[in-house]
Scaffold this active site. Structure first.
Site, PDB file in Angstrom:
ATOM      1  N   GLN A 127     -26.932  45.716   2.856  1.00  0.00           N
ATOM      2  CA  GLN A 127     -26.752  46.089   4.257  1.00  0.00           C
ATOM      3  C   GLN A 127     -25.271  46.229   4.596  1.00  0.00           C
ATOM      4  O   GLN A 127     -24.865  47.188   5.254  1.00  0.00           O
ATOM      5  CB  GLN A 127     -27.392  45.018   5.145  1.00  0.00           C
ATOM      6  CG  GLN A 127     -27.089  45.160   6.625  1.00  0.00           C
ATOM      7  CD  GLN A 127     -27.756  44.073   7.442  1.00  0.00           C
ATOM      8  OE1 GLN A 127     -28.947  44.159   7.726  1.00  0.00           O
ATOM      9  NE2 GLN A 127     -27.015  43.047   7.816  1.00  0.00           N
TER      10      GLN A 127
ATOM     11  N   HIS B  84     -24.662  32.413  10.880  1.00  0.00           N
ATOM     12  CA  HIS B  84     -24.350  33.286  12.014  1.00  0.00           C
ATOM     13  C   HIS B  84     -23.097  32.807  12.751  1.00  0.00           C
ATOM     14  O   HIS B  84     -22.232  33.602  13.120  1.00  0.00           O
ATOM     15  CB  HIS B  84     -25.513  33.313  13.014  1.00  0.00           C
ATOM     16  CG  HIS B  84     -26.774  33.899  12.484  1.00  0.00           C
ATOM     17  ND1 HIS B  84     -27.905  33.150  12.281  1.00  0.00           N
ATOM     18  CD2 HIS B  84     -27.102  35.163  12.118  1.00  0.00           C
ATOM     19  CE1 HIS B  84     -28.877  33.919  11.828  1.00  0.00           C
ATOM     20  NE2 HIS B  84     -28.408  35.145  11.715  1.00  0.00           N
TER      21      HIS B  84
END
Length: 310
Positions: free
Chosen positions: A181, A39
C-alpha cells in the site's frame, strides 16, 4: 481536551484552507479507526513534520469486496478520540465522514436497502453506491495482497485520492506494515503529480514481536501465540541473509515451514524488490520479504526489509 471532529467534506476542505491562509502546514494520517500504538506513532511523526495534523477515521467500503463484511471491522470511536487527546491536544483534527461514496444518499438508500437503515454495502457490489470512478496503480497492485484481494488496492488508491483532494495535505504518513500500500501510494502521488510528501514509518510491534494491527483483537490467546511465528520466521530469514544465504526459494521454504508448523495457513510468502515489488530469485540488492497468513479467521500481514549490496 478531545480533538475537533469534522464530518462534512466541505467543512474539512474549508478548515484546511483556513490553516493554509495562516501559513500552517498540514499532515494527514489516514486510518480506519480502532487506533493502536502503531497508528499513534504515525500521528506523532506527522506532528513533527507539520503544524497541524488531520487523522481520518473512515472504514472504506471501496476496499471491501462483496464477500467481505464491513460490519466485522472493529470500532471504538470514543476510545480513538481519547487516545488522540492524550497524544496531541489542539494540533490534531479528526475527519470522520459518514460516507464518501454516496452522492445521492436518500434515493440510493431506498434502492439498495428498501428504505431501511441497514448497513453500508461495498461500492463494488452490483448497483453500488453511485460511485463509478476508480484509481488504479496497475502494475504494483497485481502481486502480493492484490492476488487474493483483486479490488483492494483500487479501493485504497481511490479513497486516498479523495482524502488528498479534501484535506489538501503537505505530508501524508503511512505505516510500512502495509508495504505494498505504501509503495502504491508513493507511485500514485508521483504519477498524478500530487504536491504531497509521502512518509513511510517502520512497523510498530508488540513487545513479543507481533506486528500491531487492529485485527489482532480478533485472535484467541492460542492463535496470537502461534501468530508470532510470522515475525520470528522473518527475523530468521534476515539473519540467514546476513550469513550469506541469498536464495529466495530456500528462504521462502524456511518461512513457510515455520508458519505452517504453527498452524498458520499461508496466503503468500514473497521476496521482492523494495521499489518495483517484483520477485527476485537471488538477493543481490534491497528486498522486502512479505508474508500474509491466516490464523483462525484472522488474516495477518507482516514484512521485513533487507538492505544488501552484493
Amino acid at each position: 481536551m478531545e480533538p475537533e471532529v469534522i464530518r462534512d467534506k466541505e467543512a474539512m476542505r474549508k478548515w484546511s484552507r483556513t490553516m493554509r491562509s495562516q501559513n500552517k502546514t498540514i499532515g494527514l494520517v489516514p486510518t480506519m479507526g480502532y487506533l493502536h500504538e502503531g497508528h499513534l506513532s504515525l500521528v506523532r511523526q506527522s506532528l513533527t513534520l507539520a503544524d497541524v495534523t488531520v487523522v481520518s477515521i473512515y472504514v472504506n467500503p471501496g476496499q471491501f469486496s462483496p464477500t467481505e463484511d464491513l460490519s466485522t471491522y472493529p470500532s471504538d470511536f470514543s476510545g480513538d478520540l481519547s487516545k488522540l487527546a492524550a497524544l496531541s491536544g489542539a494540533k490534531v483534527v479528526v475527519f470522520n465522514p459518514k460516507n464518501l461514496y454516496d452522492y445521492n444518499e436518500g434515493e440510493r438508500k431506498k434502492k439498495i436497502n428498501g428504505g431501511g437503515e441497514k448497513k453500508v454495502v461495498s461500492c463494488v457490489e452490483e448497483g453500488g453506491l453511485g460511485h463509478e470512478t476508480w484509481i488504479r496503480v496497475e502494475r504494483l497492485e497485481k502481486g502480493l495482497c492484490g492476488k487474493s484481494r483483486p479490488v483492494f488496492f483500487r479501493g485504497v488508491a481511490t479513497i486516498v485520492t479523495k482524502l488528498f483532494n479534501i484535506v489538501e495535505p503537505d505530508f501524508a504518513v503511512f505505516g510500512k506494515k502495509d508495504y505494498q500500500q505504501w509503495r502504491i501510494i508513493q507511485r500514485m502521488v508521483r504519477d498524478l503529480d500530487f504536491g504531497i510528501e509521502i512518509v513511510g514509518l517502520d512497523i510498530a510491534r508488540e513487545k513479543d514481536g507481533l506486528a500491531m494491527s487492529s485485527r489482532n483483537v480478533r485472535l484467541s490467546d492460542e492463535e496470537r501465540q502461534r501468530a508470532l511465528s510470522i515475525s520470528k520466521s522473518l527475523a530468521m530469514a534476515k539473519a540467514s541473509v546476513t550469513e550469506g544465504k541469498t536464495n529466495s526459494a530456500e528462504l521462502r521454504d524456511m518461512i513457510i515451514q515455520e508458519v505452517v508448523g504453527a498452524a498458520g495457513r499461508i496466503d503468500y510468502v514473497e521476496i521482492v524488490d523494495q521499489e518495483s515489488l517484483e520477485g527476485v530469485e537471488e538477493i543481490k540488492s534491497g528486498v522486502v520479504i512479505c508474508v500474509a497468513a491466516w490464523f483462525g479467521t484472522v488474516r495477518l500481514i507482516d514484512n521485513i526489509e533487507i538492505n544488501v549490496s552484493l
